[in-house]
Design a protein around this motif. Structure first.
Motif, PDB file in Angstrom:
ATOM      1  N   MET A  12       0.847  -1.186   0.000  1.00  0.00           N
ATOM      2  CA  MET A  12       0.000   0.000   0.000  1.00  0.00           C
ATOM      3  C   MET A  12       0.883   1.236   0.000  1.00  0.00           C
ATOM      4  N   ASP A  13       0.719   2.051  -1.026  1.00  0.00           N
ATOM      5  CA  ASP A  13       1.437   3.324  -1.126  1.00  0.00           C
ATOM      6  C   ASP A  13       0.632   4.248  -2.016  1.00  0.00           C
ATOM      7  N   ASP A  14       0.596   5.525  -1.677  1.00  0.00           N
ATOM      8  CA  ASP A  14      -0.169   6.478  -2.477  1.00  0.00           C
ATOM      9  C   ASP A  14       0.581   6.933  -3.728  1.00  0.00           C
ATOM     10  N   GLU A  15       1.850   6.595  -3.837  1.00  0.00           N
ATOM     11  CA  GLU A  15       2.629   6.985  -5.013  1.00  0.00           C
ATOM     12  C   GLU A  15       2.717   5.822  -5.996  1.00  0.00           C
ATOM     13  N   ALA A  36      -2.429  -1.438  -3.308  1.00  0.00           N
ATOM     14  CA  ALA A  36      -3.534  -0.555  -2.934  1.00  0.00           C
ATOM     15  C   ALA A  36      -2.983   0.862  -2.875  1.00  0.00           C
ATOM     16  N   ARG A  37      -3.827   1.844  -3.182  1.00  0.00           N
ATOM     17  CA  ARG A  37      -3.377   3.244  -3.223  1.00  0.00           C
ATOM     18  C   ARG A  37      -3.522   3.955  -1.875  1.00  0.00           C
ATOM     19  N   ASP A  38      -4.332   3.377  -0.973  1.00  0.00           N
ATOM     20  CA  ASP A  38      -4.478   3.969   0.366  1.00  0.00           C
ATOM     21  C   ASP A  38      -4.913   2.891   1.350  1.00  0.00           C
ATOM     22  N   GLY A  39      -4.961   3.257   2.616  1.00  0.00           N
ATOM     23  CA  GLY A  39      -5.285   2.291   3.652  1.00  0.00           C
ATOM     24  C   GLY A  39      -6.666   1.696   3.542  1.00  0.00           C
ATOM     25  N   ALA A  40      -7.630   2.496   3.141  1.00  0.00           N
ATOM     26  CA  ALA A  40      -9.002   1.993   3.017  1.00  0.00           C
ATOM     27  C   ALA A  40      -9.068   0.876   1.979  1.00  0.00           C
ATOM     28  N   GLN A  41      -8.418   1.082   0.849  1.00  0.00           N
ATOM     29  CA  GLN A  41      -8.399   0.048  -0.183  1.00  0.00           C
ATOM     30  C   GLN A  41      -7.627  -1.180   0.301  1.00  0.00           C
ATOM     31  N   ALA A  42      -6.526  -0.969   1.014  1.00  0.00           N
ATOM     32  CA  ALA A  42      -5.731  -2.085   1.538  1.00  0.00           C
ATOM     33  C   ALA A  42      -6.556  -2.923   2.519  1.00  0.00           C
ATOM     34  N   VAL A  43      -7.293  -2.266   3.401  1.00  0.00           N
ATOM     35  CA  VAL A  43      -8.131  -2.979   4.372  1.00  0.00           C
ATOM     36  C   VAL A  43      -9.185  -3.803   3.644  1.00  0.00           C
ATOM     37  N   GLU A  44      -9.806  -3.217   2.643  1.00  0.00           N
ATOM     38  CA  GLU A  44     -10.825  -3.929   1.866  1.00  0.00           C
ATOM     39  C   GLU A  44     -10.219  -5.147   1.162  1.00  0.00           C
ATOM     40  N   MET A  45      -9.063  -4.952   0.530  1.00  0.00           N
ATOM     41  CA  MET A  45      -8.400  -6.051  -0.182  1.00  0.00           C
ATOM     42  C   MET A  45      -7.983  -7.159   0.795  1.00  0.00           C
ATOM     43  N   TYR A  46      -7.476  -6.773   1.938  1.00  0.00           N
ATOM     44  CA  TYR A  46      -7.043  -7.731   2.958  1.00  0.00           C
ATOM     45  C   TYR A  46      -8.229  -8.564   3.434  1.00  0.00           C
ATOM     46  N   LEU A  60       2.967  -4.589   3.279  1.00  0.00           N
ATOM     47  CA  LEU A  60       3.885  -3.451   3.358  1.00  0.00           C
ATOM     48  C   LEU A  60       3.068  -2.184   3.163  1.00  0.00           C
ATOM     49  N   MET A  61       3.185  -1.228   4.105  1.00  0.00           N
ATOM     50  CA  MET A  61       2.352  -0.031   4.009  1.00  0.00           C
ATOM     51  C   MET A  61       3.144   1.244   4.229  1.00  0.00           C
ATOM     52  N   ASP A  62       2.789   2.239   3.448  1.00  0.00           N
ATOM     53  CA  ASP A  62       3.278   3.603   3.632  1.00  0.00           C
ATOM     54  C   ASP A  62       2.536   4.167   4.839  1.00  0.00           C
ATOM     55  N   LEU A  63       3.264   4.709   5.794  1.00  0.00           N
ATOM     56  CA  LEU A  63       2.607   5.226   6.997  1.00  0.00           C
ATOM     57  C   LEU A  63       1.840   6.513   6.750  1.00  0.00           C
ATOM     58  N   ILE A  64       2.344   7.365   5.847  1.00  0.00           N
ATOM     59  CA  ILE A  64       1.715   8.666   5.617  1.00  0.00           C
ATOM     60  C   ILE A  64       1.152   8.727   4.202  1.00  0.00           C
ATOM     61  N   VAL A  65      -0.155   8.886   4.113  1.00  0.00           N
ATOM     62  CA  VAL A  65      -0.852   9.038   2.833  1.00  0.00           C
ATOM     63  C   VAL A  65      -1.546  10.384   2.878  1.00  0.00           C
ATOM     64  N   LEU A  66      -1.242  11.233   1.909  1.00  0.00           N
ATOM     65  CA  LEU A  66      -1.739  12.604   1.948  1.00  0.00           C
ATOM     66  C   LEU A  66      -3.256  12.723   1.804  1.00  0.00           C
ATOM     67  N   GLY A  70      -3.797   6.378   6.054  1.00  0.00           N
ATOM     68  CA  GLY A  70      -2.398   5.962   6.050  1.00  0.00           C
ATOM     69  C   GLY A  70      -2.216   4.575   6.652  1.00  0.00           C
ATOM     70  N   GLY A  71      -0.981   4.142   6.651  1.00  0.00           N
ATOM     71  CA  GLY A  71      -0.651   2.807   7.110  1.00  0.00           C
ATOM     72  C   GLY A  71      -0.903   2.567   8.578  1.00  0.00           C
ATOM     73  N   TYR A  72      -0.680   3.566   9.417  1.00  0.00           N
ATOM     74  CA  TYR A  72      -0.884   3.365  10.854  1.00  0.00           C
ATOM     75  C   TYR A  72      -2.349   3.049  11.158  1.00  0.00           C
ATOM     76  N   GLU A  73      -3.251   3.859  10.615  1.00  0.00           N
ATOM     77  CA  GLU A  73      -4.679   3.623  10.846  1.00  0.00           C
ATOM     78  C   GLU A  73      -5.122   2.298  10.216  1.00  0.00           C
TER      79      GLU A  73
END
Length: 82
Positions: A12-15, A36-46, A60-66, A70-73
């Motif tokens: 998961m990364d927004d870039e 996945a492009r953001d955490g919401a999509q990653a959670v859904e895919m997971y 693997l997740m990017d912690l900060i998504v503008l 983000g990855g932490y949430e």
């Protein structure tokens, strides 16, 4: 003969450039990669992968998504599920 099982990785990364780089690098070593492009999509895919009986082995997740979760949430949500 023993069956080879691919390791499933969720990235998961927004870039987009980073997602593409990780796909290229990880598939070169035999990993099965989905992105996945953001955490919401990653959670859904997971969650979908778990429900289908084909869970990810690595996330693997990017912690900060503008502009999104983000990855932490997202990690907190994944821990609630699993």
């Amino acid at each position: 003969m023993e069956e080879v099982v691919a390791v499933k990785v969720l990235v998961m990364d927004d870039e987009e450039d980073i997602r593409e780089l990780l796909i290229e690098a990880l598939t070169r070593y035999g990993y099965e990669v989905e992105t996945a492009r953001d955490g919401a999509q990653a959670v859904e895919m997971y969650n979908n992968a778990r429900e289908q009986g084909q869970p990810y082995n690595v996330v693997l997740m990017d912690l900060i998504v503008l502009d999104g979760m983000g990855g932490y949430e997202a990690l907190q949500k994944l821990k609630e599920m699993d």
